[in-house]
Design a protein around this motif. Structure first.
Motif, PDB file in Angstrom:
ATOM      1  N   PHE A  96       0.829  -1.207   0.000  1.00 56.72           N
ATOM      2  CA  PHE A  96       0.000   0.000   0.000  1.00 56.72           C
ATOM      3  C   PHE A  96       0.862   1.254   0.000  1.00 56.72           C
ATOM      4  O   PHE A  96       0.512   2.258  -0.631  1.00 56.72           O
ATOM      5  CB  PHE A  96      -0.937   0.004   1.212  1.00 56.72           C
ATOM      6  N   ALA A  97       1.979   1.215   0.706  1.00 60.06           N
ATOM      7  CA  ALA A  97       2.861   2.387   0.767  1.00 60.06           C
ATOM      8  C   ALA A  97       3.492   2.686  -0.586  1.00 60.06           C
ATOM      9  O   ALA A  97       3.728   3.853  -0.928  1.00 60.06           O
ATOM     10  CB  ALA A  97       3.946   2.167   1.816  1.00 60.06           C
ATOM     11  N   ARG A  98       3.740   1.648  -1.398  1.00 64.16           N
ATOM     12  CA  ARG A  98       4.491   1.825  -2.644  1.00 64.16           C
ATOM     13  C   ARG A  98       3.611   1.945  -3.880  1.00 64.16           C
ATOM     14  O   ARG A  98       4.045   2.510  -4.891  1.00 64.16           O
ATOM     15  CB  ARG A  98       5.462   0.657  -2.833  1.00 64.16           C
ATOM     16  N   GLU A  99       2.410   1.395  -3.834  1.00 61.81           N
ATOM     17  CA  GLU A  99       1.576   1.350  -5.041  1.00 61.81           C
ATOM     18  C   GLU A  99       0.468   2.389  -4.992  1.00 61.81           C
ATOM     19  O   GLU A  99      -0.530   2.230  -4.288  1.00 61.81           O
ATOM     20  CB  GLU A  99       0.979  -0.051  -5.220  1.00 61.81           C
ATOM     21  N   ARG A 100       0.624   3.465  -5.774  1.00 56.96           N
ATOM     22  CA  ARG A 100      -0.387   4.515  -5.794  1.00 56.96           C
ATOM     23  C   ARG A 100      -1.714   4.005  -6.353  1.00 56.96           C
ATOM     24  O   ARG A 100      -2.789   4.369  -5.879  1.00 56.96           O
ATOM     25  CB  ARG A 100       0.114   5.691  -6.646  1.00 56.96           C
ATOM     26  N   LEU A 101      -1.651   3.155  -7.362  1.00 61.01           N
ATOM     27  CA  LEU A 101      -2.874   2.610  -7.938  1.00 61.01           C
ATOM     28  C   LEU A 101      -3.661   1.817  -6.896  1.00 61.01           C
ATOM     29  O   LEU A 101      -4.896   1.907  -6.832  1.00 61.01           O
ATOM     30  CB  LEU A 101      -2.540   1.712  -9.133  1.00 61.01           C
ATOM     31  N   LEU A 102      -2.973   1.060  -6.076  1.00 64.04           N
ATOM     32  CA  LEU A 102      -3.631   0.284  -5.032  1.00 64.04           C
ATOM     33  C   LEU A 102      -4.324   1.204  -4.032  1.00 64.04           C
ATOM     34  O   LEU A 102      -5.478   0.967  -3.645  1.00 64.04           O
ATOM     35  CB  LEU A 102      -2.607  -0.600  -4.320  1.00 64.04           C
TER      36      LEU A 102
END
Length: 402
Positions: A203-209
């Protein structure tokens, strides 16, 4: 390629499992009388079920990335049978509450099945498969109240859980015999603590998520705003509808299951952004006919169909896109995403029922429209900022190029 029969089996299993979270809602008064429960204690039946479900999303669903998914599914279903049996045989309120919490915890096998189906599907057909399986989830949620009310009228509230336990046991046997031993991606060599931490890292790394999780929170807040409160105006003047008649409204809502399949096919054609925008616009528009519920049941029916079509279209699009980010982390992605679904559902239910008491149905519709408009605005401001994920597998916890 998954056969049509196996996809249908996934859908049936998902619908059956998730229905257990909602069976109790029309049975609360009967349960309370049978076990001499106070009104406050009766209300905690639903609360504990949803708390258990939320915990299961974070604690159990990610296990699908580190273990044999077939074995995990069958084990969870068998444990769910035990929990349902405890509920059906509960001699005291305390036993009932423990059984309901365990039922919610184990009903997250639904999301394990969704991730399993997505991992088995080829990338070009993943949206179609996820859409078909989600159709089963939608149908299970919307028909749970209707089915439990009818069965309870015929044979008592305990029979609802005995029947569900029997069906769940049968599904466990069938799935054990039919499902492939391994999913489409190999298990990830992580310890349990690392597994949970990696969910947060994703969640911290994936903006789409993060973006798709916010869409889930808002659309399911709108969904819950309607379905948690619509019984209130229908049970009052001028309708005075019975519980069975109100429960039948879920049959109309099953039209949303159709959107799940159509949205999946549109995603396979690369139209995820457009599908999301159109669905959110429909969701916002649905509150116009819903506002006329007190004067027209036809307006209510139109609004219900529009709202369910829109919510499920966004939901299928979300799941298809996030699974494509990291297919080898599919269970963690879907489990974490569904936590936002749960938060949105709880927020909508609490806000809608409280608002109806003090301001009436018009205010509830304004609340649902506000959630929907926020989702549409979020899409409008971000639609060009986050490209669709690549279809290839990337290591869990690493970001795709943006």
């Amino acid at each position: 390629m998954l056969s049509r029969g196996v996809v249908v089996l996934f859908a049936v299993a998902c619908g059956t499992a998730v229905a257990n979270v909602y069976f109790a809602q029309p049975l609360l008064v009967t349960m309370g009388h049978d076990l001499a429960m106070s009104p406050a204690l009766v209300g905690s039946v639903v609360t504990l079920t949803h708390v258990g479900y939320g915990l299961g999303l974070f604690l159990l669903v990610p296990l699908g990335d580190v273990t044999d998914r077939k074995r995990l599914v069958v084990a969870q279903l068998l444990l769910l049978v035990a929990a349902l049996t405890v509920v059906a045989a509960a001699p005291t309120a305390a036993t009932l509450l423990v059984g309901m919490a365990a039922t919610g915890l184990l009903a997250v096998v639904t999301q394990t099945l969704v991730a399993f189906a997505a991992s088995l599907a080829p990338a070009a057909a993943r949206g179609r498969v996820v859409g078909a399986v989600t159709s089963g989830v939608v149908t299970g949620i919307l028909l749970a109240r209707t089915v439990s009310g009818l069965v309870a009228d015929l044979a008592g509230w305990r029979s609802v859980y005995l029947l569900s336990a029997s069906l769940t046991a049968l599904l466990a046997l069938v799935l054990h015999r039919v499902l492939p031993r391994h999913g489409g991606t190999p298990p990830t060599p992580l310890r349990y603590g690392q597994l949970l931490r990696s969910t947060i890292t994703l969640f911290a790394r994936e903006r789409l998520l993060r973006l798709r999780a916010l869409f889930a929170l808002l659309v399911f807040a709108a969904f819950s705003t309607l379905w948690s409160s619509v019984a209130l105006p229908l049970s009052e003047a001028p309708y005075f509808l019975s519980h069975s008649a109100i429960g039948a409204l879920g049959l109309i809502g099953v039209a949303g299951a159709l959107a799940a399949s159509v949205a999946g096919r549109l995603n396979d054609r690369g139209l995820s952004g457009r599908t999301t925008g159109v669905a959110l616009a429909l969701l916002t528009a649905s509150w116009v006919p819903l506002a006329f519920t007190r004067s027209s049941l036809w307006a209510l029916c139109v609004g219900v169909v529009l709202l369910d079509l829109a919510v499920q279209a966004v939901h299928v699009t979300n799941q298809t896109l996030i699974h494509a980010l990291h297919p080898d982390a599919g269970s963690r992605l879907i489990g974490g995403y569904m936590v936002f679904y749960s938060v949105g559902s709880a927020t909508g239910a609490l806000a809608a029922t409280s608002l109806y008491t003090v301001a009436g149905w018009g205010a509830v519709c304004a609340l649902g429209a506000a959630f929907s408009c926020l989702g549409l605005l979020l899409w409008a401001f971000t639609r060009r900022g986050v490209p669709a994920p690549a279809t290839g597998t990337a290591p869990p916890g690493t970001a795709h190029g943006r």
